[in-house]
Design a protein around this motif. Sequence first.
Motif, mmCIF file in Angstrom:
data_model
loop_
_atom_site.group_PDB
_atom_site.id
_atom_site.type_symbol
_atom_site.label_atom_id
_atom_site.label_comp_id
_atom_site.label_asym_id
_atom_site.label_seq_id
_atom_site.Cartn_x
_atom_site.Cartn_y
_atom_site.Cartn_z
ATOM 1 N N GLU A 342 0.791 -1.309 0.088
ATOM 2 C CA GLU A 342 0.095 0.168 -0.043
ATOM 3 C C GLU A 342 0.858 1.287 -0.080
ATOM 4 N N ASP A 343 1.313 1.516 -1.181
ATOM 5 C CA ASP A 343 2.577 2.820 -1.225
ATOM 6 C C ASP A 343 1.691 3.881 -1.054
ATOM 7 N N ALA A 344 0.684 4.257 -1.014
ATOM 8 C CA ALA A 344 0.059 5.338 -0.569
ATOM 9 C C ALA A 344 -1.465 5.086 0.181
ATOM 10 N N SER A 345 -1.950 5.580 1.015
ATOM 11 C CA SER A 345 -3.305 5.225 1.679
ATOM 12 C C SER A 345 -4.377 4.996 0.519
ATOM 13 N N GLY A 346 -5.088 3.919 0.624
ATOM 14 C CA GLY A 346 -6.206 3.524 -0.009
ATOM 15 C C GLY A 346 -5.703 2.911 -1.331
ATOM 16 N N LEU A 347 -4.382 2.794 -1.888
ATOM 17 C CA LEU A 347 -3.832 2.267 -3.052
ATOM 18 C C LEU A 347 -3.255 1.037 -2.683
ATOM 19 N N GLN A 348 -4.075 -0.158 -2.890
ATOM 20 C CA GLN A 348 -3.512 -1.481 -2.365
ATOM 21 C C GLN A 348 -3.545 -2.366 -3.384
ATOM 22 N N VAL A 349 -2.168 -3.492 -2.949
ATOM 23 C CA VAL A 349 -2.041 -4.600 -4.040
ATOM 24 C C VAL A 349 -2.241 -5.630 -3.256
ATOM 25 N N TYR A 350 -3.231 -6.479 -3.629
ATOM 26 C CA TYR A 350 -3.469 -8.076 -2.733
ATOM 27 C C TYR A 350 -2.837 -9.018 -4.040
ATOM 28 N N GLN A 351 -2.318 -10.137 -3.449
ATOM 29 C CA GLN A 351 -1.927 -11.347 -4.278
ATOM 30 C C GLN A 351 -2.490 -12.379 -3.637
ATOM 31 N N LYS A 352 -2.666 -13.409 -4.651
ATOM 32 C CA LYS A 352 -3.016 -14.745 -4.371
ATOM 33 C C LYS A 352 -2.213 -15.755 -5.014
ATOM 34 N N VAL A 353 -1.565 -16.615 -4.454
ATOM 35 C CA VAL A 353 -0.804 -17.536 -5.068
ATOM 36 C C VAL A 353 -1.675 -18.647 -5.698
ATOM 37 N N LEU A 354 -1.350 -19.145 -7.001
ATOM 38 C CA LEU A 354 -2.081 -19.980 -7.749
ATOM 39 C C LEU A 354 -1.415 -21.059 -7.972
ATOM 40 N N SER A 355 -2.197 -22.465 -8.248
ATOM 41 C CA SER A 355 -1.379 -23.419 -8.740
ATOM 42 C C SER A 355 -0.523 -23.253 -9.852
ATOM 43 N N GLY A 356 0.490 -23.980 -10.132
ATOM 44 C CA GLY A 356 1.357 -24.018 -11.132
ATOM 45 C C GLY A 356 2.644 -23.025 -10.963
ATOM 46 N N THR A 357 3.629 -23.148 -11.620
ATOM 47 C CA THR A 357 4.828 -22.396 -11.360
ATOM 48 C C THR A 357 4.826 -21.090 -11.396
ATOM 49 N N GLY A 358 5.054 -20.310 -10.570
ATOM 50 C CA GLY A 358 5.198 -18.789 -10.760
ATOM 51 C C GLY A 358 3.894 -18.022 -11.158
ATOM 52 N N ARG A 359 2.799 -18.650 -10.681
ATOM 53 C CA ARG A 359 1.583 -17.897 -11.031
ATOM 54 C C ARG A 359 0.773 -17.085 -9.780
ATOM 55 N N ARG A 360 0.519 -15.816 -10.233
ATOM 56 C CA ARG A 360 -0.120 -15.064 -8.966
ATOM 57 C C ARG A 360 -1.333 -14.368 -9.716
ATOM 58 N N ALA A 361 -2.298 -14.240 -8.944
ATOM 59 C CA ALA A 361 -3.381 -13.438 -8.897
ATOM 60 C C ALA A 361 -3.333 -11.846 -8.299
ATOM 61 N N VAL A 362 -3.701 -11.106 -8.932
ATOM 62 C CA VAL A 362 -3.248 -9.659 -8.186
ATOM 63 C C VAL A 362 -4.401 -8.756 -8.431
ATOM 64 N N VAL A 363 -4.931 -8.220 -7.520
ATOM 65 C CA VAL A 363 -5.803 -7.132 -7.467
ATOM 66 C C VAL A 363 -5.096 -5.945 -7.372
ATOM 67 N N LEU A 364 -5.449 -4.699 -8.003
ATOM 68 C CA LEU A 364 -4.887 -3.348 -7.623
ATOM 69 C C LEU A 364 -6.134 -2.694 -7.308
ATOM 70 N N LEU A 365 -6.374 -2.181 -6.172
ATOM 71 C CA LEU A 365 -7.464 -1.699 -5.514
ATOM 72 C C LEU A 365 -7.325 -0.219 -5.020
ATOM 73 N N ASN A 366 -8.315 0.684 -5.758
ATOM 74 C CA ASN A 366 -8.144 2.140 -5.439
ATOM 75 C C ASN A 366 -9.298 2.365 -4.440
ATOM 76 N N ARG A 367 -9.081 2.609 -3.203
ATOM 77 C CA ARG A 367 -10.052 3.116 -2.245
ATOM 78 C C ARG A 367 -10.437 4.403 -2.183
ATOM 79 N N THR A 368 -9.584 5.353 -2.944
ATOM 80 C CA THR A 368 -9.644 6.740 -2.847
ATOM 81 C C THR A 368 -10.864 7.274 -3.823
ATOM 82 N N GLY A 369 -10.879 8.362 -3.691
ATOM 83 C CA GLY A 369 -11.851 9.189 -4.549
ATOM 84 C C GLY A 369 -11.311 9.460 -5.984
ATOM 85 N N SER A 370 -10.313 9.591 -6.370
ATOM 86 C CA SER A 370 -9.541 10.021 -7.670
ATOM 87 C C SER A 370 -8.908 8.773 -8.180
#
Length: 557
Positions: A342-370
Amino acid sequence: MGVPLSHEHVASPRRLGPLWTICALVAAFFSLATPSSAAPSAAAPITKPPMGWNSWNSFAGTIDHTVIEQQADAIVASGMKDAGYEYVNIDDGWWTGARDSGGNITVDTAKWPGGMSAITAYIHSKGLKAGIYTDAGRNGCGYYYPTGHPAYPGTGAEGHYDQDFLQFSRWGFDYVKVDWCGGSVEKLDARASYTAISDAITRATAQTGRPMVFSVCEWGGNQPWNWAPGIANLWRTSGDIIYWGERPAMSRVLANFDAAQHASAQSPGHYNDPDMLVAGLSGFSDAQNRTHLSLWAISGAPLIAGNKPSDMSAATRAALTNREMIAVDQDPLGRQGTKVAEDASGLQVYQKVLSGTGRRAVVLLNRTGSAATITARWSSLGLTGSATVRDVWAGADRGTFASSYATSVPAGEAVLLTVTGGDGTPPAGGAITGKQSGRCLDVPNGTSANGTQLQLQDCQGTPGQTWTRTASRQLTVYGTKCLDASNQGTANGTPVVIWDCNGQANQQWTVTANGTITGVQSNLCLDANGQGTANGTKVILWSCNGQPNQQWTAPAA
């Protein structure tokens, strides 16, 4: 005046709004998860989060065989069934009569011609599975908070656990959701009540040969993530996502998402449940639908739709049946995604480890008003080398990137990505043990509250003693909390606490070859206060001095 749309009828510590709560029907049969008190299951558990539909959000208590049959037909015709939505869950309002003299459930055959066996047969004829609703207490939610249908006493399962769950199984139900309205009013012990229900379901399955998914709908007040994995397939972690007379709100979606962050409790067949989906309900935009589904997918949460499949837009249908989003949710590893930056308040990165080699799911979530640019760094995802990025909702490959990917995210929305890199080995977790004391770094009482100071405690292998070293130099517990120098302190005596992971330097640590754990920001060492070795000794920061109370064994990176 409006009645809350669900069944959190009685005050709960996790309440978010008016009283009522409904459990997003979803679950799987019992209990390969928590060891001690779990009764042996009479059937194989499910291995992926349940997907299906629940009647409550769109119909509340106004349901009958016509409503259910129409929605079952639409689930098939719309392509939802082919996409994986298989449960048709009948919520509160199905039972509108008193028990008979033998204590058996009676059914209004005007609403349900042929009884409940007939409606399960219809659902099964469509290649779908059937779910039913009850309460852990003596009376169901409709008894305390009427929903437009007659409410009779005794419509909860208390005192009839074996009788009712055997009846559900004989009727042909494959799934059962158990609410907590009566349990809360009667001040029952939640863990004991739901354990007794779990045992009753096991006995019913042994008699009928029909397993039932078990969904605990306790609303999170008794921290079911600490005990439900051993007795159920899913457990609600918060109040309802929508209440009677309200329109869906992203604030409620985010609150329920946050309340479900208990990654250490989740495993294949056992899921944190942030409640059913509001995607497709009036008042939610297509972009909000996609954001909502992104958060549930990264969580590996049950996907239980609450809209009207018989009356949905093409965009809603496309969102609900998006195969790449569903694949993230249904990944066989069964992990829950966690916040990694969360480099700045409300700008968040979530990750989920997926099956298989080197696989990730990622959500970039913007909780701010801009609108804002959010960056996912491969080091935060545990990946090395370059990685390829795909935008799930756009259905587009974005290219290969050396160390990170950044994109603009609209205000209040999320971007869902899959990322494939060169290292698919997730960091291992384990205890951090004091060399002098032989005791473990411990979160007192298993709490997850921000600011809780850490202590020494006898090693027990609990979630509050299981730490993970990440590629971004964090030490995490519960999947979402980081070892943290309180208030970014850099002075001797600064308490060492847990806090939501945010990527700041006071949550970064260097584990050295000599056994010290040093704060990147403070350059001070993790220290057992006063060279204490007893249970309850507080853990602080102190100038590094090489003494054994500053030496630790930590899990490998």
